[in-house]
Design a protein around this motif. Structure first.
Motif, mmCIF file in Angstrom:
data_model
loop_
_atom_site.group_PDB
_atom_site.id
_atom_site.type_symbol
_atom_site.label_atom_id
_atom_site.label_comp_id
_atom_site.label_asym_id
_atom_site.label_seq_id
_atom_site.Cartn_x
_atom_site.Cartn_y
_atom_site.Cartn_z
ATOM 1 N N GLN A 161 -11.488 1.987 -25.533
ATOM 2 C CA GLN A 161 -12.817 1.418 -25.294
ATOM 3 C C GLN A 161 -13.536 2.141 -24.162
ATOM 4 O O GLN A 161 -14.736 2.401 -24.232
ATOM 5 C CB GLN A 161 -12.688 -0.069 -24.956
ATOM 6 N N LEU A 162 -12.793 2.494 -23.119
ATOM 7 C CA LEU A 162 -13.379 3.219 -21.997
ATOM 8 C C LEU A 162 -13.755 4.639 -22.408
ATOM 9 O O LEU A 162 -14.819 5.146 -22.044
ATOM 10 C CB LEU A 162 -12.401 3.261 -20.826
ATOM 11 N N LEU A 163 -12.884 5.293 -23.163
ATOM 12 C CA LEU A 163 -13.162 6.642 -23.633
ATOM 13 C C LEU A 163 -14.403 6.679 -24.516
ATOM 14 O O LEU A 163 -15.217 7.605 -24.421
ATOM 15 C CB LEU A 163 -11.947 7.176 -24.404
ATOM 16 N N ALA A 164 -14.580 5.650 -25.337
ATOM 17 C CA ALA A 164 -15.732 5.596 -26.231
ATOM 18 C C ALA A 164 -17.017 5.186 -25.515
ATOM 19 O O ALA A 164 -18.107 5.309 -26.085
ATOM 20 C CB ALA A 164 -15.447 4.619 -27.373
ATOM 21 N N GLY A 165 -16.889 4.684 -24.299
ATOM 22 C CA GLY A 165 -18.072 4.241 -23.572
ATOM 23 C C GLY A 165 -18.498 2.823 -23.892
ATOM 24 O O GLY A 165 -19.573 2.390 -23.497
ATOM 25 N N PHE A 166 -17.651 2.066 -24.605
ATOM 26 C CA PHE A 166 -17.966 0.671 -24.897
ATOM 27 C C PHE A 166 -17.759 -0.206 -23.667
ATOM 28 O O PHE A 166 -18.320 -1.293 -23.559
ATOM 29 C CB PHE A 166 -17.095 0.145 -26.041
ATOM 30 N N MET A 167 -16.902 0.265 -22.751
ATOM 31 C CA MET A 167 -16.659 -0.422 -21.492
ATOM 32 C C MET A 167 -16.824 0.574 -20.356
ATOM 33 O O MET A 167 -16.714 1.783 -20.567
ATOM 34 C CB MET A 167 -15.234 -1.011 -21.472
ATOM 35 N N LYS A 168 -17.094 0.063 -19.160
ATOM 36 C CA LYS A 168 -17.299 0.909 -17.987
ATOM 37 C C LYS A 168 -16.053 0.900 -17.104
ATOM 38 O O LYS A 168 -15.544 -0.163 -16.748
ATOM 39 C CB LYS A 168 -18.512 0.422 -17.182
ATOM 40 N N ALA A 169 -15.595 2.098 -16.759
ATOM 41 C CA ALA A 169 -14.395 2.218 -15.932
ATOM 42 C C ALA A 169 -14.677 1.772 -14.502
ATOM 43 O O ALA A 169 -15.767 1.977 -13.973
ATOM 44 C CB ALA A 169 -13.904 3.657 -15.942
ATOM 45 N N LYS A 170 -13.692 1.170 -13.864
ATOM 46 C CA LYS A 170 -13.801 0.769 -12.467
ATOM 47 C C LYS A 170 -13.688 1.977 -11.538
ATOM 48 O O LYS A 170 -14.331 2.047 -10.501
ATOM 49 C CB LYS A 170 -12.703 -0.248 -12.126
ATOM 50 N N LYS A 171 -12.820 2.918 -11.944
ATOM 51 C CA LYS A 171 -12.586 4.086 -11.093
ATOM 52 C C LYS A 171 -11.991 5.202 -11.933
ATOM 53 O O LYS A 171 -11.257 4.957 -12.882
ATOM 54 C CB LYS A 171 -11.624 3.712 -9.950
ATOM 55 N N GLY A 172 -12.316 6.446 -11.583
ATOM 56 C CA GLY A 172 -11.746 7.589 -12.274
ATOM 57 C C GLY A 172 -12.787 8.428 -12.973
ATOM 58 O O GLY A 172 -13.999 8.216 -12.808
ATOM 59 N N SER A 173 -12.329 9.383 -13.766
ATOM 60 C CA SER A 173 -13.199 10.354 -14.408
ATOM 61 C C SER A 173 -12.860 10.478 -15.888
ATOM 62 O O SER A 173 -11.683 10.500 -16.260
ATOM 63 C CB SER A 173 -13.044 11.722 -13.715
ATOM 64 N N GLN A 214 -19.600 14.172 -17.968
ATOM 65 C CA GLN A 214 -19.001 13.025 -17.299
ATOM 66 C C GLN A 214 -19.552 11.731 -17.899
ATOM 67 O O GLN A 214 -20.748 11.459 -17.852
ATOM 68 C CB GLN A 214 -19.304 13.058 -15.808
ATOM 69 N N MET A 215 -18.668 10.914 -18.481
ATOM 70 C CA MET A 215 -19.093 9.663 -19.104
ATOM 71 C C MET A 215 -19.176 8.514 -18.110
ATOM 72 O O MET A 215 -19.974 7.586 -18.293
ATOM 73 C CB MET A 215 -18.154 9.295 -20.253
ATOM 74 N N VAL A 216 -18.330 8.553 -17.094
ATOM 75 C CA VAL A 216 -18.358 7.480 -16.093
ATOM 76 C C VAL A 216 -19.696 7.551 -15.353
ATOM 77 O O VAL A 216 -20.081 8.598 -14.836
ATOM 78 C CB VAL A 216 -17.190 7.615 -15.109
ATOM 79 N N GLY A 217 -20.405 6.430 -15.316
ATOM 80 C CA GLY A 217 -21.698 6.385 -14.647
ATOM 81 C C GLY A 217 -22.879 6.514 -15.585
ATOM 82 O O GLY A 217 -24.032 6.379 -15.161
ATOM 83 N N MET A 218 -22.627 6.786 -16.882
ATOM 84 C CA MET A 218 -23.731 6.845 -17.841
ATOM 85 C C MET A 218 -24.381 5.470 -17.989
ATOM 86 O O MET A 218 -23.706 4.443 -17.903
ATOM 87 C CB MET A 218 -23.231 7.284 -19.222
ATOM 88 N N THR A 219 -25.680 5.455 -18.252
ATOM 89 C CA THR A 219 -26.354 4.207 -18.600
ATOM 90 C C THR A 219 -25.963 3.816 -20.019
ATOM 91 O O THR A 219 -25.387 4.616 -20.767
ATOM 92 C CB THR A 219 -27.872 4.368 -18.513
ATOM 93 N N GLU A 220 -26.300 2.596 -20.419
ATOM 94 C CA GLU A 220 -25.997 2.140 -21.777
ATOM 95 C C GLU A 220 -26.675 3.029 -22.820
ATOM 96 O O GLU A 220 -26.083 3.378 -23.843
ATOM 97 C CB GLU A 220 -26.455 0.685 -21.962
ATOM 98 N N VAL A 221 -27.914 3.400 -22.555
ATOM 99 C CA VAL A 221 -28.667 4.243 -23.504
ATOM 100 C C VAL A 221 -28.026 5.624 -23.596
ATOM 101 O O VAL A 221 -27.830 6.166 -24.695
ATOM 102 C CB VAL A 221 -30.147 4.360 -23.079
ATOM 103 N N GLU A 222 -27.692 6.203 -22.456
ATOM 104 C CA GLU A 222 -27.050 7.525 -22.445
ATOM 105 C C GLU A 222 -25.698 7.480 -23.148
ATOM 106 O O GLU A 222 -25.359 8.383 -23.916
ATOM 107 C CB GLU A 222 -26.858 7.995 -20.999
ATOM 108 N N SER A 223 -24.945 6.424 -22.892
ATOM 109 C CA SER A 223 -23.620 6.283 -23.487
ATOM 110 C C SER A 223 -23.712 6.156 -25.001
ATOM 111 O O SER A 223 -22.933 6.775 -25.743
ATOM 112 C CB SER A 223 -22.915 5.065 -22.897
ATOM 113 N N ALA A 224 -24.670 5.375 -25.495
ATOM 114 C CA ALA A 224 -24.835 5.183 -26.938
ATOM 115 C C ALA A 224 -25.210 6.489 -27.626
ATOM 116 O O ALA A 224 -24.686 6.821 -28.700
ATOM 117 C CB ALA A 224 -25.885 4.120 -27.209
ATOM 118 N N ALA A 225 -26.128 7.245 -27.031
ATOM 119 C CA ALA A 225 -26.556 8.522 -27.603
ATOM 120 C C ALA A 225 -25.412 9.527 -27.609
ATOM 121 O O ALA A 225 -25.197 10.251 -28.590
ATOM 122 C CB ALA A 225 -27.745 9.076 -26.819
#
Length: 232
Positions: free
Chosen positions: A53-65, A72-83
């Protein structure tokens, strides 16, 4: 293609003012090369589905890369993650997740509609993919008219349709009998070999895990590579 470093995640439980965090992933690091099949094996609750789920961007990681194709997917907005997800990932689920009101053709076509592809190009692409996975004869059938194996092939076709380079599979044969499971595993291997697709497979089934180039075992939120893994 995928590089995960020190990924940590926890779920917050309890009533407001009395919350506490329960660790799920504890410093996960994982590298997946292009064209590789990697399996992650673990019992229910071990954290393997959370990792996916974290790898797919469906959930946001607490820490890490989480780097995918250098992004870099960590820190993406919902719109950026979906695209980013639509372009880079295809998904195969245990329960298929097909739209019951859509035919085989329409289920496979749906991601292309979301991408805005014109009808003529969509139709050709869908026909080509259905032929590749052996579903041409049931293009006009609805999910309820298909066997479990056929429904999973529709799910795989839908995952392939956008030309995403990475397919994430969550218990891809969990709803299938043994014979049908073997058919789906052979199809995954064929697609990996012929299209150079990268697969990350989450499973509790050792038979499913055995098709991978590398197998990792998830236990108590930690990941370890099996000694007999075949690194490409």
């Amino acid at each position: 293609m995928i590089q995960i470093e020190n990924l940590q995640h926890a779920f917050t439980i309890g009533r407001k003012g009395q919350e506490k965090e329960v660790p799920v992933l504890q410093g996960i690091s994982l590298q997946v090369e292009a064209g590789e099949i990697v399996s992650i094996v673990g019992k229910s609750g071990s954290g393997k589905s959370t990792l996916l789920q974290l790898l797919a961007g469906f959930m946001k990681a607490k820490k890490g890369s989480i780097l995918v194709n250098g992004k870099q997917m960590v820190g993406m907005t919902e719109v950026e993650s979906a695209a980013f997800r639509l372009k880079n990932f295809g998904f195969i689920f245990q329960n298929f997740q097909l739209m019951p009101s859509l035919t085989t053709f329409e289920n496979v076509e749906l991601p292309l509609k979301l991408q805005g592809m014109n009808q003529k190009a969509r139709s050709k692409r869908v026909r080509d993919i259905l032929e590749r996975v052996g579903l041409t004869a049931v293009a006009d059938h609805y999910p309820k008219e298909l066997s479990g194996g056929q429904q999973q092939r529709v799910s795989i076709a839908r995952a392939l349709i956008t030309n995403a380079p990475i397919l994430l599979a969550d218990e891809p044969t969990g709803s299938l009998d043994t014979e049908t499971e073997q058919d789906i595993l052979l199809l995954i291997q064929q697609l990996n070999r012929e299209l150079n697709l990268t697969f990350v497979i989450i499973t509790h089934d050792e038979e499913v895990a055995s098709i991978a180039n590398r197998t990792y075992r998830m236990q108590n939120g930690k990941l370890e590579m099996e000694a007999n893994s075949n690194v490409i």
